[in-house]
Design a protein around this motif. Structure first.
Motif: not given
Length: 109
Positions: A1-7, A23-24, A26-37
């Motif tokens: 099981m993989g584990q990542v820390t997203v911001r 990596a996928h 992390i990319a999804l979290a980056a998209e959510v982060d753009r929406r939050v921003a």
């Protein structure tokens, strides 16, 4: 099981995922982060849960629109031309004019 820390939204979140999906995720979290921003840029003071709720609603709205577009495309008769976005057509027209202008200057001695 993989584990990542997203911001997202300035907060870090440890998240588990299937191996190879890091990596996928992390990319999804980056998209959510753009929406939050983008929500933060509108102003107002929101807590983390409210920001994530609003970002989720924005993403859900986009998914809804994509599903509607997909169902329309599936319902169209085979070989039917897709509906053309007038704004996209206008932008493409302007780009074509610019390209033709550049090409014309290249033909000059």
């Amino acid at each position: 099981m993989g584990q990542v820390t997203v911001r997202v939204g300035g907060y870090t979140h440890p998240v588990s995922c299937e191996d190879g999906q890091e990596a996928h995720l992390i990319a999804l979290a980056a998209e959510v982060d753009r929406r939050v921003a983008s929500i933060r840029a509108m102003g107002g003071q929101f807590g983390e849960s409210r920001l994530l709720l609003l970002a989720s609603l924005l993403l859900a709205d986009e998914i809804h629109d994509l599903r509607v577009d997909l169902s329309r495309a599936k319902a169209a008769p085979p070989g039917a031309a897709p509906e053309i976005d007038p704004l996209l057509a206008e932008r493409l027209g302007r780009l074509a004019e610019q390209i033709e202008g550049i090409a014309a200057t290249l033909d000059q001695p």
